[in-house]
Scaffold this active site. Structure first.
Site, mmCIF file in Angstrom:
data_model
loop_
_atom_site.group_PDB
_atom_site.id
_atom_site.type_symbol
_atom_site.label_atom_id
_atom_site.label_comp_id
_atom_site.label_asym_id
_atom_site.label_seq_id
_atom_site.Cartn_x
_atom_site.Cartn_y
_atom_site.Cartn_z
ATOM 1 N N LYS A 42 0.837 -1.201 0.000
ATOM 2 C CA LYS A 42 0.000 0.000 0.000
ATOM 3 C C LYS A 42 0.870 1.247 0.000
ATOM 4 C CE LYS A 42 -4.185 -1.758 2.160
ATOM 5 N NZ LYS A 42 -5.152 -1.583 3.255
ATOM 6 N N ARG A 92 -15.343 -8.330 3.077
ATOM 7 C CA ARG A 92 -16.424 -7.518 2.529
ATOM 8 C C ARG A 92 -17.091 -8.207 1.357
ATOM 9 N NH1 ARG A 92 -12.495 -2.504 2.001
ATOM 10 N NH2 ARG A 92 -11.422 -4.231 1.046
#
Length: 163
Positions: A42, A92
């Protein structure tokens, strides 16, 4: 025997989705360690690890069995060192599963003493991510429905400054 779980993530910033998973894990385990870890894949985080730790402490202050720590190393080593029996991850969507499943298998190979436990997100948080929160805030959008109220001002102030 105390059942300790580690709930790792970058939490940059912590969202209502993260808080939901942490709260639910706190009901399943005797102790939950929310572990702020660095994800080499990231971009540079918007908040320092210490800032993220303070935000998570603030929103979990009513959860007596939750503690926060910071890691710059291998998750499997940390889990072994604290005697955890589980790694808790939120899912998710199906797109999360492939990556998280790969990580679970790698962690199991590195340390067989802990299981990865997947908690599915609440329906209202299925689309929610820290990246989405940052993007909305960057363009001046209202993120009050996505992050805990106690830290909304801190998050908004930082993300607007990045603009």
């Amino acid at each position: 025997m105390r059942r300790i779980a580690v709930c790792p993530g970058s939490f940059d910033p912590v969202t209502l989705g993260h808080l939901d998973i942490i709260t639910r894990a706190s009901k399943l385990f005797d102790k939950v360690i929310v572990l702020i870890s660095r994800n080499a894949g990231k971009a540079q985080p918007s908040f320092t690890a210490t800032e993220r730790m303070l935000m998570i402490e603030q929103v979990t202050k009513d959860l007596d069995n939750v503690v926060i720590d910071i890691l710059d190393g291998l998750l499997a080593d940390y889990v072994r060192n604290v005697g955890a029996v589980a790694i808790v991850k939120g899912l998710r969507a199906v797109s999360d599963f492939e990556y998280e499943f790969q990580m679970a298998l790698a962690n199991k190979k590195l340390y067989a003493g802990a299981e990865t436990v997947f908690l599915t997100t609440a329906t209202e948080n299925m689309y929610l991510s820290s990246s989405l929160v940052k993007q909305i805030a960057y363009f001046g959008g209202d993120i009050s429905h996505f992050v805990p109220e106690e830290i909304l001002g801190d998050i908004t102030q930082r993300l607007i400054k990045e603009r």
